[in-house]
Design a protein around this motif. Sequence first.
Motif, PDB file in Angstrom:
ATOM      1  N   HIS A  78       1.132   0.100   0.857  1.00 25.92           N
ATOM      2  CA  HIS A  78       1.438   1.401   0.237  1.00 25.92           C
ATOM      3  C   HIS A  78       0.281   2.339   0.556  1.00 25.92           C
ATOM      4  O   HIS A  78      -0.859   2.077   0.177  1.00 25.92           O
ATOM      5  CB  HIS A  78       1.598   1.219  -1.270  1.00 25.92           C
ATOM      6  CG  HIS A  78       1.700   2.509  -2.025  1.00 25.92           C
ATOM      7  ND1 HIS A  78       1.419   2.578  -3.371  1.00 25.92           N
ATOM      8  CD2 HIS A  78       2.041   3.772  -1.667  1.00 25.92           C
ATOM      9  CE1 HIS A  78       1.586   3.820  -3.788  1.00 25.92           C
ATOM     10  NE2 HIS A  78       1.969   4.559  -2.765  1.00 25.92           N
ATOM     11  N   VAL A  79       0.595   3.441   1.265  1.00 26.89           N
ATOM     12  CA  VAL A  79      -0.393   4.473   1.579  1.00 26.89           C
ATOM     13  C   VAL A  79       0.001   5.731   0.831  1.00 26.89           C
ATOM     14  O   VAL A  79       1.156   6.157   0.872  1.00 26.89           O
ATOM     15  CB  VAL A  79      -0.432   4.766   3.100  1.00 26.89           C
ATOM     16  CG1 VAL A  79      -1.388   5.919   3.409  1.00 26.89           C
ATOM     17  CG2 VAL A  79      -0.821   3.524   3.883  1.00 26.89           C
ATOM     18  N   GLN A  80      -0.965   6.336   0.132  1.00 27.05           N
ATOM     19  CA  GLN A  80      -0.716   7.617  -0.510  1.00 27.05           C
ATOM     20  C   GLN A  80      -1.446   8.698   0.282  1.00 27.05           C
ATOM     21  O   GLN A  80      -2.651   8.618   0.497  1.00 27.05           O
ATOM     22  CB  GLN A  80      -1.175   7.644  -1.959  1.00 27.05           C
ATOM     23  CG  GLN A  80      -0.754   8.937  -2.643  1.00 27.05           C
ATOM     24  CD  GLN A  80      -0.981   8.889  -4.125  1.00 27.05           C
ATOM     25  OE1 GLN A  80      -2.101   8.683  -4.568  1.00 27.05           O
ATOM     26  NE2 GLN A  80       0.080   9.082  -4.886  1.00 27.05           N
ATOM     27  N   PHE A  81      -0.671   9.696   0.729  1.00 30.73           N
ATOM     28  CA  PHE A  81      -1.218  10.794   1.496  1.00 30.73           C
ATOM     29  C   PHE A  81      -1.921  11.783   0.575  1.00 30.73           C
ATOM     30  O   PHE A  81      -1.716  11.786  -0.634  1.00 30.73           O
ATOM     31  CB  PHE A  81      -0.092  11.497   2.264  1.00 30.73           C
ATOM     32  CG  PHE A  81       0.410  10.731   3.453  1.00 30.73           C
ATOM     33  CD1 PHE A  81       0.360  11.297   4.719  1.00 30.73           C
ATOM     34  CD2 PHE A  81       0.945   9.462   3.321  1.00 30.73           C
ATOM     35  CE1 PHE A  81       0.830  10.605   5.822  1.00 30.73           C
ATOM     36  CE2 PHE A  81       1.414   8.766   4.415  1.00 30.73           C
ATOM     37  CZ  PHE A  81       1.359   9.335   5.669  1.00 30.73           C
ATOM     38  N   MET A 121      10.719   1.381   6.061  1.00 30.50           N
ATOM     39  CA  MET A 121       9.764   2.298   5.471  1.00 30.50           C
ATOM     40  C   MET A 121      10.440   3.074   4.356  1.00 30.50           C
ATOM     41  O   MET A 121      11.576   3.511   4.490  1.00 30.50           O
ATOM     42  CB  MET A 121       9.302   3.277   6.562  1.00 30.50           C
ATOM     43  CG  MET A 121       8.554   4.470   6.051  1.00 30.50           C
ATOM     44  SD  MET A 121       8.139   5.623   7.382  1.00 30.50           S
ATOM     45  CE  MET A 121       9.610   6.629   7.414  1.00 30.50           C
ATOM     46  N   ARG A 122       9.732   3.245   3.251  1.00 30.17           N
ATOM     47  CA  ARG A 122      10.189   4.116   2.163  1.00 30.17           C
ATOM     48  C   ARG A 122       9.216   5.272   2.076  1.00 30.17           C
ATOM     49  O   ARG A 122       7.996   5.073   2.004  1.00 30.17           O
ATOM     50  CB  ARG A 122      10.226   3.364   0.841  1.00 30.17           C
ATOM     51  CG  ARG A 122      10.705   4.241  -0.306  1.00 30.17           C
ATOM     52  CD  ARG A 122      10.935   3.421  -1.566  1.00 30.17           C
ATOM     53  NE  ARG A 122      11.421   4.273  -2.629  1.00 30.17           N
ATOM     54  CZ  ARG A 122      10.811   4.413  -3.798  1.00 30.17           C
ATOM     55  NH1 ARG A 122       9.716   3.728  -4.064  1.00 30.17           N
ATOM     56  NH2 ARG A 122      11.306   5.213  -4.713  1.00 30.17           N
ATOM     57  N   GLU A 148      13.256  11.778  -0.912  1.00 34.16           N
ATOM     58  CA  GLU A 148      13.001  10.364  -0.663  1.00 34.16           C
ATOM     59  C   GLU A 148      13.922   9.846   0.437  1.00 34.16           C
ATOM     60  O   GLU A 148      15.106  10.149   0.455  1.00 34.16           O
ATOM     61  CB  GLU A 148      13.273   9.587  -1.956  1.00 34.16           C
ATOM     62  CG  GLU A 148      13.043   8.119  -1.864  1.00 34.16           C
ATOM     63  CD  GLU A 148      13.277   7.426  -3.197  1.00 34.16           C
ATOM     64  OE1 GLU A 148      13.440   6.207  -3.173  1.00 34.16           O
ATOM     65  OE2 GLU A 148      13.294   8.103  -4.247  1.00 34.16           O
ATOM     66  N   ILE A 149      13.346   9.074   1.373  1.00 31.32           N
ATOM     67  CA  ILE A 149      14.166   8.463   2.416  1.00 31.32           C
ATOM     68  C   ILE A 149      13.816   6.992   2.558  1.00 31.32           C
ATOM     69  O   ILE A 149      12.734   6.557   2.182  1.00 31.32           O
ATOM     70  CB  ILE A 149      14.007   9.156   3.787  1.00 31.32           C
ATOM     71  CG1 ILE A 149      12.606   8.935   4.346  1.00 31.32           C
ATOM     72  CG2 ILE A 149      14.353  10.612   3.724  1.00 31.32           C
ATOM     73  CD1 ILE A 149      12.499   9.224   5.807  1.00 31.32           C
TER      74      ILE A 149
END
Length: 161
Positions: A78-81, A121-122, A148-149
């Motif tokens: 999980h990466v948060q931009f 990928m979410r 959301e995709i």
Amino acid sequence: MSNISRSPIRLACVVLTTWTMPLALRPALAQQILVGSVQEVEPDGTRQAGDDTPAILNVSDKVFARDIVTTSAKGRVHVQFLDGTDLRLNPGSRVEIDEYVYDPNSGTGARGVVTMGRGLMRWVSGNVQPNGMKFKTQAATIGIRGTEILLGVGADGTRKS
């Protein structure tokens, strides 16, 4: 000192080399555009910058534009931009963050390009410009306005069901 060491041509070469060396280093520095940070890793994933050897990801590691993030066969990342966008990779995934631009002071939102090589990928948008994100696969390029995709790509680059 010999006449060669006092030569104006030799002095010019030394000055020119000293002056232009920082210019040669600029492309490497320009590639270090911070995108965000790792929030979760279970059990493992990697981050690769350019031709570097992939590095094992840990919580709080920084992620940069042009990085390739991968997960193992059982891994999740999980990466948060910086703009609050969440990117979650399922097992066996590979994503390259081709481009990312975000200035929180501009009020315009983030924009970027992400290439999904394989896996699932979410993506949950944060402060993203309308039509600001593009997702590329071997089969298509998708423009996203936000929300959301869920995007899946098979190992051969085709859509994953």
